[in-house]
Design a protein around this motif. Sequence first.
Motif, PDB file in Angstrom:
ATOM      1  N   GLN A  76       0.840  -1.200   0.000  1.00  0.00           N
ATOM      2  CA  GLN A  76       0.000   0.000   0.000  1.00  0.00           C
ATOM      3  C   GLN A  76       0.876   1.251   0.000  1.00  0.00           C
ATOM      4  O   GLN A  76       0.636   2.187  -0.769  1.00  0.00           O
ATOM      5  CB  GLN A  76      -0.928  -0.006   1.213  1.00  0.00           C
ATOM      6  N   ASN A  77       1.890   1.281   0.864  1.00  0.00           N
ATOM      7  CA  ASN A  77       2.782   2.442   0.926  1.00  0.00           C
ATOM      8  C   ASN A  77       3.547   2.636  -0.376  1.00  0.00           C
ATOM      9  O   ASN A  77       3.705   3.771  -0.847  1.00  0.00           O
ATOM     10  CB  ASN A  77       3.762   2.300   2.096  1.00  0.00           C
ATOM     11  N   TYR A  93      -4.552   1.911  -4.698  1.00  0.00           N
ATOM     12  CA  TYR A  93      -4.332   0.601  -4.090  1.00  0.00           C
ATOM     13  C   TYR A  93      -5.634   0.049  -3.535  1.00  0.00           C
ATOM     14  O   TYR A  93      -6.375   0.767  -2.857  1.00  0.00           O
ATOM     15  CB  TYR A  93      -3.299   0.707  -2.966  1.00  0.00           C
ATOM     16  N   HIS A  94      -5.901  -1.231  -3.834  1.00  0.00           N
ATOM     17  CA  HIS A  94      -7.038  -1.942  -3.248  1.00  0.00           C
ATOM     18  C   HIS A  94      -6.563  -3.336  -2.855  1.00  0.00           C
ATOM     19  O   HIS A  94      -5.770  -3.951  -3.576  1.00  0.00           O
ATOM     20  CB  HIS A  94      -8.200  -2.055  -4.237  1.00  0.00           C
ATOM     21  N   ILE A 151      -3.545   4.393 -12.692  1.00  0.00           N
ATOM     22  CA  ILE A 151      -2.945   3.059 -12.564  1.00  0.00           C
ATOM     23  C   ILE A 151      -3.365   2.485 -11.221  1.00  0.00           C
ATOM     24  O   ILE A 151      -3.304   3.156 -10.196  1.00  0.00           O
ATOM     25  CB  ILE A 151      -1.411   3.124 -12.687  1.00  0.00           C
ATOM     26  N   TYR A 152      -3.768   1.233 -11.257  1.00  0.00           N
ATOM     27  CA  TYR A 152      -4.267   0.537 -10.078  1.00  0.00           C
ATOM     28  C   TYR A 152      -3.334  -0.607  -9.695  1.00  0.00           C
ATOM     29  O   TYR A 152      -2.859  -1.343 -10.562  1.00  0.00           O
ATOM     30  CB  TYR A 152      -5.658  -0.054 -10.344  1.00  0.00           C
ATOM     31  N   LEU A 153      -3.119  -0.758  -8.392  1.00  0.00           N
ATOM     32  CA  LEU A 153      -2.465  -1.941  -7.851  1.00  0.00           C
ATOM     33  C   LEU A 153      -3.556  -2.670  -7.070  1.00  0.00           C
ATOM     34  O   LEU A 153      -3.977  -2.209  -6.011  1.00  0.00           O
ATOM     35  CB  LEU A 153      -1.286  -1.578  -6.945  1.00  0.00           C
ATOM     36  N   LEU A 154      -4.036  -3.762  -7.646  1.00  0.00           N
ATOM     37  CA  LEU A 154      -5.140  -4.530  -7.086  1.00  0.00           C
ATOM     38  C   LEU A 154      -4.569  -5.798  -6.470  1.00  0.00           C
ATOM     39  O   LEU A 154      -4.277  -6.760  -7.178  1.00  0.00           O
ATOM     40  CB  LEU A 154      -6.177  -4.846  -8.157  1.00  0.00           C
ATOM     41  N   LYS A 173      -0.259 -12.410  -5.232  1.00  0.00           N
ATOM     42  CA  LYS A 173      -0.245 -11.774  -6.550  1.00  0.00           C
ATOM     43  C   LYS A 173      -1.082 -10.499  -6.521  1.00  0.00           C
ATOM     44  O   LYS A 173      -1.893 -10.288  -5.624  1.00  0.00           O
ATOM     45  CB  LYS A 173      -0.730 -12.731  -7.627  1.00  0.00           C
ATOM     46  N   PHE A 174      -0.826  -9.668  -7.499  1.00  0.00           N
ATOM     47  CA  PHE A 174      -1.591  -8.439  -7.649  1.00  0.00           C
ATOM     48  C   PHE A 174      -1.628  -8.057  -9.121  1.00  0.00           C
ATOM     49  O   PHE A 174      -0.783  -8.444  -9.913  1.00  0.00           O
ATOM     50  CB  PHE A 174      -1.011  -7.296  -6.799  1.00  0.00           C
TER      51      PHE A 174
END
Length: 148
Positions: free
Chosen positions: A8-9, A18-19, A38-41, A66-67
Amino acid sequence: MDIVRILQNLAESNQLEYHYGKKAALNLLDGSAEAGKIYLLHEFTNRKSEYNSSGTKIIATNYEGKFFLVKQSSLDEQYFAERNALLPCKYSLSIEPLLDLFIALGNGLACTGAVVTQWDNIDVTDALDANMDGLLCSYKVTIPGSYD
C-alpha cells in the motif's frame, strides 16, 4: 510490517490507486475505474511463519501472493499490431509503460529490508469487469521479524 501495508505504501508513493481483497471484491471496480489512473489490485496473500532452529520463536514471515498492476483500457484496441501497426495497441499503451513501474516497485520493496525471492509478471488484457490491461504480478517475500 505486513506485506499489505508495505505494498500500500509503495503504491501510494508512486501515485497508484491501491485496493486489497479477494478477487471478487476487486472486480467491483467496474464503474469506478478512471481512465489514465494506474491501479495496484492486491489479492489476498498467504502468510507462513518461519521459526528459529529450536522452534521457540518466529524469526520471519514468508508471504506469497499476486496483484494486478493495471489501467483502464478499451476492448476494441488491438493487442500488438494484428490489424494495423500504426494504430495504438494495448501493449504500447498499457503494458509496456507498466514494466518500468513494476521494476521500481520491486526495487522499493527490496529497500524495505524484505528478502524478495520471486517478483514475476505476465501480460493481461481485458482483466476483471472493469476491462483493465497491464500486468498480473506474483511475489514471494520474506520479512524478518524483529529481534529482542
